[in-house]
Design a protein around this motif. Structure first.
Motif, short mmCIF file in Angstrom:
data_model
loop_
_atom_site.label_atom_id
_atom_site.label_comp_id
_atom_site.label_asym_id
_atom_site.label_seq_id
_atom_site.Cartn_x
_atom_site.Cartn_y
_atom_site.Cartn_z
N ARG A 119 0.81 -1.22 0.00
CA ARG A 119 0.00 0.00 0.00
C ARG A 119 0.85 1.27 0.00
NH1 ARG A 119 -5.11 -0.42 4.03
NH2 ARG A 119 -4.99 1.80 3.53
N GLN A 120 2.16 1.13 -0.09
CA GLN A 120 3.05 2.29 -0.04
C GLN A 120 3.04 3.01 -1.39
OE1 GLN A 120 3.16 2.30 3.37
NE2 GLN A 120 5.17 3.21 3.07
N THR A 121 2.27 4.06 -1.48
CA THR A 121 2.05 4.74 -2.76
C THR A 121 3.35 5.21 -3.40
OG1 THR A 121 -0.14 5.45 -2.04
CG2 THR A 121 0.85 6.65 -3.88
N LYS A 138 0.34 -9.16 -2.57
CA LYS A 138 -0.79 -8.70 -1.77
C LYS A 138 -0.43 -8.76 -0.29
CE LYS A 138 -4.29 -11.44 -0.95
NZ LYS A 138 -4.22 -11.51 0.54
N MET A 142 -4.54 -7.51 3.55
CA MET A 142 -5.40 -6.95 2.51
C MET A 142 -6.35 -8.00 1.95
SD MET A 142 -2.55 -4.70 0.44
CE MET A 142 -3.67 -4.15 -0.85
N ASP A 146 -8.89 -5.50 -2.68
CA ASP A 146 -8.15 -4.27 -2.37
C ASP A 146 -7.04 -4.01 -3.40
OD1 ASP A 146 -9.65 -3.87 -0.10
OD2 ASP A 146 -8.17 -4.75 1.26
N MET A 147 -6.64 -5.06 -4.11
CA MET A 147 -5.54 -4.91 -5.07
C MET A 147 -5.94 -4.05 -6.28
SD MET A 147 -2.86 -6.27 -3.75
CE MET A 147 -1.67 -6.76 -5.01
N ASN A 149 -6.85 -1.10 -6.06
CA ASN A 149 -6.25 0.21 -5.78
C ASN A 149 -4.77 0.21 -6.13
OD1 ASN A 149 -8.68 1.31 -4.69
ND2 ASN A 149 -8.30 0.16 -2.81
N VAL A 150 -4.11 -0.92 -5.95
CA VAL A 150 -2.71 -1.06 -6.38
C VAL A 150 -2.61 -0.89 -7.89
CG1 VAL A 150 -0.80 -2.69 -6.61
CG2 VAL A 150 -2.03 -2.51 -4.43
N LYS A 153 -3.06 2.73 -8.90
CA LYS A 153 -1.86 3.54 -8.66
C LYS A 153 -0.82 3.31 -9.75
CE LYS A 153 -2.33 3.61 -3.59
NZ LYS A 153 -1.76 3.16 -2.31
#
Length: 274
Positions: A119-121, A138, A142, A146-147, A149-150, A153
């Motif tokens: 999750r580290q943008t 993953k 999580m 939720d992936m 959102n990865v 990004k």
């Protein structure tokens, strides 16, 4: 439809041919890295499996401050380049901080984002901006969906060369469990899914100052994941796992890997013929 990911103009992941990302958990020496890479390349060539060498120059998330972490960035990249040039295979390694991405990308074909950092943008964006393929594990904390959102990004940073990797989910203290339906949930996002068979059997911190694991469960979980229709398998392989720098209890023995991969390919091919 799953996006096909081209690896170093050699082969595509997601194109109905099994791909293996495998090697020692941590880079311990040039000699051992070359030994494992040559052996795995020989086996994979014979079995008609795509092979990518994996090893980490730094294991930054060790349980104990006294645990060995690897050879470090500079020496690690030299060894990875030697493996790539001498053995003739693509290579993948972990990055832990944004500043590492550009330097690592000069050598490797795939950047890997550790599960704790999924999750580290800033790290995801820095990896994406290299233009390299990025394998994102993953997080143990999580949900599979939720992936998305990865993926967002990565795409918004200009890179759709993404693979999503399952490595188990936290299940109480010092334990992981694999939800096989999560593999399908992630694959529905439209990107190749990798199953990390060796980290999925970890007992994080299970030995107090180090991580435990159940090596005997690696192959059964791998079989199940292959039957679900994954695109690639990640497995840590070592000549002497019980004396490895890290993750010894869940690394596969190099001497056992040919039989494991022979059967893995049978399952993969059967699933893809259906």
């Amino acid at each position: 439809m799953v996006k096909k990911i081209l690896i170093e103009n050699k082969f595509e992941i997601g194109n109905k041919k099994l791909t293996i990302l495998a090697g020692p958990c941590a880079i311990e020496s040039e000699e051992m890295s070359l030994e494992v890479a040559h052996k795995l390349k020989e086996i994979c060539d014979r079995l008609d499996i795509n092979y990518i060498f994996k090893s980490s120059f730094d294991k930054a998330n060790r349980s104990s401050i006294h645990s060995p972490r690897g050879v470090g960035l500079e020496e690690g990249l030299k060894i990875l380049k030697k493996v790539k040039d001498e053995v003739g295979v693509p290579v993948v390694t972990d990055v832990h901080e944004p500043w590492q991405c550009e330097k690592v990308a000069e050598v490797v074909d795939i950047l890997q984002i550790p599960a704790f950092l999924a999750r580290q943008t800033d790290l995801l964006v820095a990896a994406a901006k290299t233009g390299k393929v990025v394998n994102v594990k993953k997080g143990q904390f999580m949900a599979p969906w939720d992936m998305k959102n990865v993926v967002t990004k990565m795409k918004e940073a200009g890179n759709e060369n993404v693979m999503l990797c399952e490595r188990g989910s936290s299940f109480g203290y010092n334990n992981l469990v694999v939800d096989m339906t999560g593999l399908l949930e992630m694959r529905a996002l439209g990107y190749p899914v990798v199953f990390d068979a060796t980290h999925a059997v970890q007992k994080p911190g299970g030995k107090g100052s180090s991580t435990g694991g159940n090596r005997e469960f690696v192959y059964p979980l791998m079989r199940a994941a292959l039957a679900m229709g994954i695109d690639a398998v990640f497995a840590e392989v070592h000549p002497d796992p019980d004396n490895a720098f890290s993750d010894g209890p869940n690394q596969l023995r190099l001497d056992d890997i040919e039989e494991i991969l022979t059967n893995a390919k049978r399952i993969y091919d059967l699933v893809n013929e259906m």
